[in-house]
Design an enzyme around this catalytic site. Structure first.
Site, PDB file in Angstrom:
ATOM      1  N   SER A 112       0.832  -1.196   0.000  1.00  0.00           N
ATOM      2  CA  SER A 112       0.000   0.000   0.000  1.00  0.00           C
ATOM      3  C   SER A 112       0.869   1.249   0.000  1.00  0.00           C
ATOM      4  CB  SER A 112      -0.918   0.019   1.229  1.00  0.00           C
ATOM      5  OG  SER A 112      -0.159   0.269   2.411  1.00  0.00           O
ATOM      6  N   LYS A 143       0.205   1.042  15.997  1.00  0.00           N
ATOM      7  CA  LYS A 143      -1.143   0.753  16.496  1.00  0.00           C
ATOM      8  C   LYS A 143      -1.666  -0.583  15.990  1.00  0.00           C
ATOM      9  CE  LYS A 143      -3.481   3.491  12.880  1.00  0.00           C
ATOM     10  NZ  LYS A 143      -4.303   2.441  12.255  1.00  0.00           N
ATOM     11  N   ASP A 144      -1.055  -1.121  14.922  1.00  0.00           N
ATOM     12  CA  ASP A 144      -1.497  -2.393  14.358  1.00  0.00           C
ATOM     13  C   ASP A 144      -0.723  -3.583  14.910  1.00  0.00           C
ATOM     14  OD1 ASP A 144      -3.122  -0.806  12.790  1.00  0.00           O
ATOM     15  OD2 ASP A 144      -1.828  -0.913  11.024  1.00  0.00           O
ATOM     16  N   ARG A 187     -13.245   1.239  18.075  1.00  0.00           N
ATOM     17  CA  ARG A 187     -12.911   2.319  19.020  1.00  0.00           C
ATOM     18  C   ARG A 187     -13.488   3.645  18.540  1.00  0.00           C
ATOM     19  NH1 ARG A 187      -9.311   6.192  18.442  1.00  0.00           N
ATOM     20  NH2 ARG A 187      -8.397   5.144  16.636  1.00  0.00           N
ATOM     21  N   ARG A 188     -13.277   3.973  17.270  1.00  0.00           N
ATOM     22  CA  ARG A 188     -13.824   5.222  16.742  1.00  0.00           C
ATOM     23  C   ARG A 188     -15.342   5.198  16.751  1.00  0.00           C
ATOM     24  NH1 ARG A 188      -9.448   5.006  11.851  1.00  0.00           N
ATOM     25  NH2 ARG A 188      -7.708   6.016  12.953  1.00  0.00           N
ATOM     26  N   CYS A 236      -7.714  -5.417  18.599  1.00  0.00           N
ATOM     27  CA  CYS A 236      -8.506  -4.538  17.743  1.00  0.00           C
ATOM     28  C   CYS A 236      -9.951  -5.003  17.604  1.00  0.00           C
ATOM     29  CB  CYS A 236      -7.855  -4.433  16.367  1.00  0.00           C
ATOM     30  SG  CYS A 236      -7.678  -6.010  15.521  1.00  0.00           S
TER      31      CYS A 236
END
Length: 317
Positions: free
Chosen positions: A11, A81-82, A129-130, A241
């Protein structure tokens, strides 16, 4: 050591991150050749299914870690964060880079901030979370799953599939996309607490002293302190997650570390959280101690219910 190979996803963001680390390593180590090896992960192959439904962000790491363990690469660069809190045998988290903006950001073609979104506006995010934070501050919004790389997500916004989308501010900045949409609103930590490690890069490498020594050149002291608190907090709660957990630590100039946390149900109806200040020198147990206080208040039971609710959300996606 004359050559190091960095395993990376293909990516744009992953390549930017890996190219950035490649340039830094080559500058710090004259004569060292650094090359990239692109690895297509399961998460990259499955693009039409919500991330939470197929196993979470670990799908983006597994094949990269396997490539390193096979000896095809020595280093991988991840958005921290991943990265799970437990490393596979044979791999180590050798360095954590200086953080960029830790905040989430709202992107919209029409609206300048969350409060401006009209009742019933559609907001895209793949993060539970968001979703939890949005549901708390704007329960009238319609929150829909959003998959794809950053360009794909922005395209969907521009096509009118969403009134707004939520992304990590650091990724937008790294890709030079600050002008990609009409409005970008960095969301304050009072409104939305980030994921553990957000804004930092984690340098994962094989457990080889020579490789580790090179990778450690990328270490940032304050980022290590902050993210150690955050990762310990999540580790103590046994959360990944698949459950909504926000935690952020920030080292101030005076040596105080402000730690904020929030966890709860994806629909935002029940949450637990805490804000605390600790001294930098006393940070070692801060994340676990905060987690224990929330566990004593029922955090693990709440997260178990959150996972059940998340599964019901998945079934409707």
């Amino acid at each position: 050591m004359k050559k190091i190979t960095i395993a990376t996803r293909g990516s744009k963001l992953a390549l930017w991150q890996s190219e950035h680390i490649k340039a830094v390593l080559e500058e710090k180590n004259p004569g060292l050749a650094v090359e990239l090896k692109i690895v297509i992960t399961s998460g990259d192959k499955i693009i039409d299914t919500p991330l939470a439904k197929i196993g979470g962000k670990g799908l983006f790491l597994k094949e990269i870690e396997e490539a390193m363990l096979r000896g095809e690469a020595q280093i991988a660069v991840h958005s921290l964060k991943d990265v799970p809190t437990v490393m596979p045998a044979g791999l180590v988290l050798a360095a954590i880079t200086e953080r960029e903006d830790v905040r989430d950001a709202m992107l919209s073609e029409k609206y300048t901030e969350i409060d401006e979104l009209p009742k019933g506006a559609t907001v895209g995010t793949s993060s539970l979370r968001r979703r939890m934070h949005l549901a708390r501050i704007r329960p009238d919004l319609i929150i829909k799953d959003l998959r794809g790389n950053v360009d794909t997500r922005i395209r969907k916004l521009k096509e009118g599939q969403f009134d707004a989308i939520i992304l990590a501010a650091a990724g937008i900045s790294r890709l030079g996309l600050l002008d990609a949409v009409e409005h970008i609103y960095p969301i304050s930590l009072m409104e939305m607490i980030p994921a553990m490690g957000q804004g930092a890069l984690g340098i994962q490498c094989v457990d080889d002293p020579e490789v580790i020594k090179i990778a450690e050149q990328l270490e940032d002291e304050y980022s290590r302190i902050e993210t150690t608190i955050e990762r310990d907090f999540v580790d103590m709660l046994e959360g990944g997650c698949q459950v909504p957990i926000g935690v952020n630590a920030f080292v101030q100039d005076n040596g105080d570390v402000i730690v904020r946390s929030l966890l709860g149900l994806p629909n935002g109806h029940e949450v637990l959280g805490e804000t605390k200040i600790v001294r930098k020198e006393e940070h070692a147990n801060a994340g676990r101690e905060m987690a224990q206080r929330l566990i004593d208040k029922g955090a693990k039971e709440l997260l178990a219910r959150a996972e059940e609710q998340a599964n019901s959300i998945k079934s409707t996606l």
